[in-house]
Design a protein around this motif. Structure first.
Motif, PDB file in Angstrom:
ATOM      1  N   ALA A  97       4.809   9.956  -8.828  1.00 44.48           N
ATOM      2  CA  ALA A  97       4.871   9.493 -10.223  1.00 44.48           C
ATOM      3  C   ALA A  97       3.602   9.802 -11.006  1.00 44.48           C
ATOM      4  CB  ALA A  97       5.159   7.990 -10.257  1.00 44.48           C
ATOM      5  N   THR A  98       2.729  10.660 -10.479  1.00 48.48           N
ATOM      6  CA  THR A  98       1.502  11.007 -11.194  1.00 48.48           C
ATOM      7  C   THR A  98       1.323  12.521 -11.201  1.00 48.48           C
ATOM      8  OG1 THR A  98      -0.054  11.069  -9.315  1.00 48.48           O
ATOM      9  CG2 THR A  98       0.478   8.894 -10.227  1.00 48.48           C
ATOM     10  N   ASP A  99       0.376  12.952 -12.018  1.00 50.10           N
ATOM     11  CA  ASP A  99       0.051  14.380 -12.102  1.00 50.10           C
ATOM     12  C   ASP A  99      -1.148  14.746 -11.237  1.00 50.10           C
ATOM     13  OD1 ASP A  99       2.110  14.657 -13.866  1.00 50.10           O
ATOM     14  OD2 ASP A  99       0.870  14.627 -15.671  1.00 50.10           O
ATOM     15  N   PRO A 121       6.590   1.907   2.952  1.00 50.36           N
ATOM     16  CA  PRO A 121       7.129   1.038   1.896  1.00 50.36           C
ATOM     17  C   PRO A 121       8.355   0.238   2.332  1.00 50.36           C
ATOM     18  CG  PRO A 121       6.693   3.247   1.050  1.00 50.36           C
ATOM     19  CD  PRO A 121       6.535   3.316   2.529  1.00 50.36           C
ATOM     20  N   LEU A 122       9.157   0.804   3.248  1.00 52.91           N
ATOM     21  CA  LEU A 122      10.369   0.104   3.677  1.00 52.91           C
ATOM     22  C   LEU A 122      10.074  -1.239   4.349  1.00 52.91           C
ATOM     23  CD1 LEU A 122      12.764   2.864   5.085  1.00 52.91           C
ATOM     24  CD2 LEU A 122      13.042   1.468   3.035  1.00 52.91           C
ATOM     25  N   ILE A 175       0.845  -1.204   0.000  1.00 57.74           N
ATOM     26  CA  ILE A 175       0.000   0.000   0.000  1.00 57.74           C
ATOM     27  C   ILE A 175       0.878   1.251   0.000  1.00 57.74           C
ATOM     28  CG2 ILE A 175      -1.678   1.344   1.340  1.00 57.74           C
ATOM     29  CD1 ILE A 175      -2.810  -1.324   2.362  1.00 57.74           C
ATOM     30  N   GLY A 176       1.949   1.222   0.767  1.00 53.35           N
ATOM     31  CA  GLY A 176       2.864   2.360   0.811  1.00 53.35           C
ATOM     32  C   GLY A 176       3.498   2.648  -0.538  1.00 53.35           C
ATOM     33  N   LEU A 177       3.874   1.602  -1.269  1.00 51.19           N
ATOM     34  CA  LEU A 177       4.439   1.793  -2.609  1.00 51.19           C
ATOM     35  C   LEU A 177       3.426   2.469  -3.537  1.00 51.19           C
ATOM     36  CD1 LEU A 177       6.498  -1.423  -3.492  1.00 51.19           C
ATOM     37  CD2 LEU A 177       7.346   0.894  -3.086  1.00 51.19           C
ATOM     38  N   THR A 181      -4.084  15.975  -5.902  1.00 48.90           N
ATOM     39  CA  THR A 181      -4.693  15.675  -4.601  1.00 48.90           C
ATOM     40  C   THR A 181      -3.934  14.627  -3.793  1.00 48.90           C
ATOM     41  OG1 THR A 181      -6.102  13.982  -5.601  1.00 48.90           O
ATOM     42  CG2 THR A 181      -6.980  16.225  -5.488  1.00 48.90           C
ATOM     43  N   THR A 182      -2.932  13.975  -4.399  1.00 48.55           N
ATOM     44  CA  THR A 182      -2.290  12.833  -3.735  1.00 48.55           C
ATOM     45  C   THR A 182      -0.926  13.186  -3.149  1.00 48.55           C
ATOM     46  OG1 THR A 182      -1.410  12.129  -5.891  1.00 48.55           O
ATOM     47  CG2 THR A 182      -3.476  11.128  -5.153  1.00 48.55           C
ATOM     48  N   HIS A 183      -0.592  14.466  -3.112  1.00 50.20           N
ATOM     49  CA  HIS A 183       0.694  14.884  -2.557  1.00 50.20           C
ATOM     50  C   HIS A 183       0.629  14.976  -1.027  1.00 50.20           C
ATOM     51  CE1 HIS A 183       1.830  16.995  -6.610  1.00 50.20           C
ATOM     52  NE2 HIS A 183       1.544  15.717  -6.740  1.00 50.20           N
ATOM     53  N   ASN A 184       1.796  14.909  -0.401  1.00 49.10           N
ATOM     54  CA  ASN A 184       1.911  15.053   1.061  1.00 49.10           C
ATOM     55  C   ASN A 184       0.972  14.104   1.803  1.00 49.10           C
ATOM     56  OD1 ASN A 184       3.537  17.141   0.227  1.00 49.10           O
ATOM     57  ND2 ASN A 184       2.162  18.760   0.866  1.00 49.10           N
ATOM     58  N   ASN A 185       0.998  12.849   1.397  1.00 50.67           N
ATOM     59  CA  ASN A 185       0.077  11.874   1.983  1.00 50.67           C
ATOM     60  C   ASN A 185       0.727  11.177   3.168  1.00 50.67           C
ATOM     61  OD1 ASN A 185      -1.805   9.926   2.587  1.00 50.67           O
ATOM     62  ND2 ASN A 185      -2.186   9.357   0.472  1.00 50.67           N
ATOM     63  N   TYR A 186       0.283  11.527   4.370  1.00 55.61           N
ATOM     64  CA  TYR A 186       0.879  10.982   5.581  1.00 55.61           C
ATOM     65  C   TYR A 186       0.278   9.639   5.985  1.00 55.61           C
ATOM     66  CZ  TYR A 186       3.013  15.545   5.743  1.00 55.61           C
ATOM     67  OH  TYR A 186       3.730  16.662   5.413  1.00 55.61           O
ATOM     68  N   ASN A 187      -0.530   9.048   5.129  1.00 54.87           N
ATOM     69  CA  ASN A 187      -0.889   7.648   5.331  1.00 54.87           C
ATOM     70  C   ASN A 187       0.360   6.770   5.238  1.00 54.87           C
ATOM     71  OD1 ASN A 187      -3.895   6.988   5.628  1.00 54.87           O
ATOM     72  ND2 ASN A 187      -3.908   8.526   3.999  1.00 54.87           N
ATOM     73  N   LEU A 188       1.421   7.342   4.666  1.00 53.24           N
ATOM     74  CA  LEU A 188       2.694   6.622   4.602  1.00 53.24           C
ATOM     75  C   LEU A 188       3.286   6.386   5.996  1.00 53.24           C
ATOM     76  CD1 LEU A 188       4.176   8.462   1.517  1.00 53.24           C
ATOM     77  CD2 LEU A 188       3.812   5.989   1.681  1.00 53.24           C
ATOM     78  N   LEU A 189       2.751   7.027   6.998  1.00 52.99           N
ATOM     79  CA  LEU A 189       3.240   6.807   8.353  1.00 52.99           C
ATOM     80  C   LEU A 189       2.822   5.441   8.890  1.00 52.99           C
ATOM     81  CD1 LEU A 189       2.593  10.367   9.857  1.00 52.99           C
ATOM     82  CD2 LEU A 189       4.787   9.375   9.163  1.00 52.99           C
TER      83      LEU A 189
END
Length: 361
Positions: free
Chosen positions: A273-275, A290-291, A263-265, A278-286
């Motif tokens: 990698a997209t235009d 991906p690591l 999901i992180g990837l 609305t998907t920038h600065n997405n802190y769901n990565l917390l």
């Protein structure tokens, strides 16, 4: 046009209608069309590079399409002079030419609704004036979206995971108009200059089709909150069993690391990698880090290396940071995620203590 049953129809729709009875013209200019036959359609859609286009249809089939979907249809007749009507018509005709009709869609700033306003502003220039008084309550972009989508639906859940903190700022009245509802309200409050006086932009409003309200048949047992709650219950239950048995269910940790990592990837792809704006600065990565994919093999071993504990501590800190972001309003996360995030925290704390004890032994 009012909202429909599927997610992409949840926000309603807007279009131009041009009528000239003398020339037997009754057509609709619609900026909300895309071509499924576009080469690499899904890839372009995912990358935010899919082109939308202006389409032109006779009004009757257009009306039938929306009325059969039980979507209400309202019409605002614009208070334009004959020459202004001709200018708008000429603009739409020119925009409909094959070399002009395509445009790069943006959910917030260049969609079927904003095109209505932008065309009028382009043609009428400083003669038209939009007011801010149609906005009664200040909302963020995310809150405006959620007004149209039930919070405990999979559509809302997916959007809240995919879109980032950029949508958690307050929208200006001008920016409200990415939604057809507010294009309608803004036009109703706008004025057009007639020399010494300002007249209402909208001459009259008609209801062309009244829909029949439908009963909400959503099933809580298939909702994100219930499903995530069930998964959280399973994770906490297995963790408690591991605690009692002084053991570790390796398959559970491998599953968590693999799924959250994937999901992180995807979130990183949407961000970098997209235009999509609305998907920038997405802190769901917390929480979907991906690591974690790099540590799947390490966590699968019966006796993991002692250094793995540091990564688990890092995951705990990331969840704490997520909570701070949520409380302070940096980003609002899907409420349906709450049970699973609590379960992850409990699992990681247990995992940290288990690895510490293993290291001591």
């Amino acid at each position: 046009m009012g909202p429909g049953d599927v997610l992409n129809d949840s926000f309603g729709h807007s279009a131009f209608r041009v009528i000239d009875a003398n020339q037997n013209i009754d057509v609709v200019y619609n900026y909300g069309v895309f071509d499924f036959n576009t080469p690499n359609f899904y890839l372009k859609f995912a990358q935010g590079k899919l082109l939308y286009k202006l389409d032109r249809n006779n009004f009757t089939p257009f009306y039938n399409y929306y009325s059969k979907q039980n979507r209400w249809i309202k019409e605002q007749v614009l208070n334009l002079s004959p020459s202004e009507k001709q200018e708008v018509f000429n603009f739409l005709q020119n925009n409909y030419k094959p070399e002009n009709r395509d445009y790069k869609y943006d959910f917030f700033f260049d969609n079927c609704a904003t095109k209505i306003r932008d065309v009028l502003v382009t043609v009428l220039k400083d003669k038209i004036s939009y007011k801010d008084d149609f906005v009664e309550t200040s909302y963020t972009f995310r809150e405006l979206i959620q007004k149209n989508v039930a919070w405990n639906s999979w559509g809302s859940f997916g959007m809240d995971i995919a879109i980032g903190a950029v949508v958690d700022r307050k929208a200006s009245p001008w920016e409200y108009q990415f939604l057809p509802e507010y294009i309608f309200k803004a036009a109703d409050h706008a004025t057009i200059n007639r020399g010494s006086e300002d007249l209402s932009l909208v001459k009259s409003t008609k209801e062309l089709f009244k829909n029949t309200p439908k009963e909400n048949k959503s099933n809580f047992f298939f909702s994100p909150l219930f499903v995530m709650g069930l998964l959280a219950f399973i994770i906490i239950g297995i963790t408690y069993k591991d605690y009692k048995n002084n053991s570790r269910s390796r398959w559970l940790d491998v599953s968590i690391y693999s799924i959250t990592g994937i999901i992180g990837l995807l979130l990183l792809f949407l961000w970098f990698a997209t235009d999509h704006s609305t998907t920038h600065n997405n802190y769901n990565l917390l929480w979907a880090f991906p690591l974690s994919l790099l540590f799947v093999i390490a966590i699968s071993k019966t006796n993991p290396k002692p250094w793995l504990k540091r990564y688990v501590v890092f995951q705990i800190l990331m969840l704490v940071l997520l909570g701070i972001h949520w409380i302070t309003g940096v980003q609002v996360f899907a409420f349906g995620l709450t049970p699973i995030l609590i379960a992850f925290l409990i699992r990681y704390i247990y995992l940290m203590k288990f690895l510490s004890k293993k290291a001591e032994d």
